[in-house]
Design a protein around this motif. Structure first.
Motif, PDB file in Angstrom:
ATOM      1  N   ALA A   1       0.829  -1.211   0.000  1.00 26.69           N
ATOM      2  CA  ALA A   1       0.000   0.000   0.000  1.00 26.69           C
ATOM      3  C   ALA A   1       0.860   1.257   0.000  1.00 26.69           C
ATOM      4  O   ALA A   1       0.587   2.218  -0.740  1.00 26.69           O
ATOM      5  CB  ALA A   1      -0.930  -0.011   1.214  1.00 26.69           C
ATOM      6  N   ILE A   2       1.908   1.252   0.807  1.00 26.33           N
ATOM      7  CA  ILE A   2       2.783   2.418   0.878  1.00 26.33           C
ATOM      8  C   ILE A   2       3.545   2.602  -0.431  1.00 26.33           C
ATOM      9  O   ILE A   2       3.675   3.719  -0.942  1.00 26.33           O
ATOM     10  CB  ILE A   2       3.747   2.295   2.071  1.00 26.33           C
TER      11      ILE A   2
ATOM     12  N   ARG B   1       2.583   1.710  -3.411  1.00 28.98           N
ATOM     13  CA  ARG B   1       1.661   2.230  -4.421  1.00 28.98           C
ATOM     14  C   ARG B   1       1.524   3.746  -4.306  1.00 28.98           C
ATOM     15  O   ARG B   1       1.522   4.466  -5.308  1.00 28.98           O
ATOM     16  CB  ARG B   1       0.283   1.568  -4.288  1.00 28.98           C
ATOM     17  N   SER B   2       1.409   4.219  -3.071  1.00 32.07           N
ATOM     18  CA  SER B   2       1.260   5.663  -2.860  1.00 32.07           C
ATOM     19  C   SER B   2       2.529   6.416  -3.234  1.00 32.07           C
ATOM     20  O   SER B   2       2.476   7.467  -3.890  1.00 32.07           O
ATOM     21  CB  SER B   2       0.906   5.942  -1.395  1.00 32.07           C
TER      22      SER B   2
ATOM     23  N   SER C   1      -7.054   3.071   6.403  1.00 33.85           N
ATOM     24  CA  SER C   1      -6.453   4.314   5.928  1.00 33.85           C
ATOM     25  C   SER C   1      -5.436   4.841   6.932  1.00 33.85           C
ATOM     26  O   SER C   1      -5.623   4.718   8.144  1.00 33.85           O
ATOM     27  CB  SER C   1      -7.531   5.384   5.707  1.00 33.85           C
TER      28      SER C   1
ATOM     29  N   SER D   1       1.618  11.815   0.385  1.00 33.08           N
ATOM     30  CA  SER D   1       1.436  10.477  -0.175  1.00 33.08           C
ATOM     31  C   SER D   1       0.953   9.492   0.878  1.00 33.08           C
ATOM     32  O   SER D   1       0.043   8.688   0.630  1.00 33.08           O
ATOM     33  CB  SER D   1       2.746   9.976  -0.797  1.00 33.08           C
ATOM     34  N   LEU D   2       1.541   9.547   2.056  1.00 32.18           N
ATOM     35  CA  LEU D   2       1.128   8.643   3.125  1.00 32.18           C
ATOM     36  C   LEU D   2      -0.319   8.916   3.529  1.00 32.18           C
ATOM     37  O   LEU D   2      -1.058   7.994   3.887  1.00 32.18           O
ATOM     38  CB  LEU D   2       2.056   8.794   4.333  1.00 32.18           C
TER      39      LEU D   2
ATOM     40  N   THR E   1      -2.897   6.860   1.639  1.00 33.97           N
ATOM     41  CA  THR E   1      -2.645   5.410   1.628  1.00 33.97           C
ATOM     42  C   THR E   1      -3.728   4.657   2.389  1.00 33.97           C
ATOM     43  O   THR E   1      -4.160   5.077   3.463  1.00 33.97           O
ATOM     44  CB  THR E   1      -1.270   5.105   2.263  1.00 33.97           C
TER      45      THR E   1
END
Length: 214
Positions: free
Chosen positions: A121-122, A124-125, A150, A172-173, A176
């Protein structure tokens, strides 16, 4: 006989206290950081200087308990604390180290399936911007994850060295979401070390960017 680093506390020991201490320890040689930590927290440390030679500490700035601060200070050093008693510790090389990936963030004390979901997930962001592309910088961050997966809040513990990148990283985080429920035993915040790629095989984000439409 190798020299020993001995640091004796100036005040009462604090390691088991929930009291938050205001700390301002810069990134520095690990031996110097341990001496400063001992003076600030009241903890005693006995460490073989050969073990700390060539190692660096992470900067610790803010309010933490002594135990939390020591964990942050040692992040990325390759060493862990072993408590001889509640007011004293030494350091050792962990018997087994289990990073999530050589090119991704490392997270401790969470099960492997959730750790993998968190890493994906991180990544991807971070792949959405050239500034935050994984493997291009080093940073220490803390994240708080909500019930829906989230990331509700993030905190940059150590800068990437670029103010613009720092701001982009936090943004960005904030977008996520982890596609897996967090284990009930998860303690927050999670502290993640984002590592630069030193292998020359930096992760390619092209496929993920195309899939996300970015």
């Amino acid at each position: 006989m190798p020299g020993l680093l001995r640091a004796e506390p100036l005040g009462p020991p604090q390691i088991d206290s929930p009291q938050l201490l205001a700390l301002d320890l810069p990134t520095q040689n690990l031996a110097d950081a341990l001496e400063a930590f001992s003076r600030s927290t009241g903890m005693a440390v006995l460490v073989d200087r050969e073990l700390t030679r060539g190692r660096r500490s992470i900067g610790v700035h803010g309010r933490y308990s002594a135990r939390e601060a020591l964990g942050l200070l040692l992040t990325g050093s390759g060493l862990v604390a072993r408590y001889a008693r509640s007011d004293a510790f030494t350091l050792q090389v962990p018997e087994a180290s289990q990073p999530l990936s050589p090119k991704g963030p490392r997270a401790a004390r969470i099960n492997s399936s959730y750790a993998t979901a968190l890493q994906q997930a991180i990544e991807r962001s971070l792949c959405r911007s050239p500034l935050t592309r994984p493997g291009s910088f080093r940073a220490l961050v803390q994240v708080w994850i909500g019930p829906d997966g989230s990331i509700e809040h993030s905190r940059l513990v150590s800068s990437t060295g670029d103010v613009q990148r720092d701001e982009a990283l936090v943004r960005s985080l904030g977008s996520t979401r982890v596609e897996r429920l967090a284990p009930s035993s998860l303690r927050q915040p999670l502290t993640l070390l984002l590592m630069p790629d030193t292998t020359g095989t930096r992760m390619e984000c092209t496929a993920r960017e195309g899939a996300s439409g970015v």
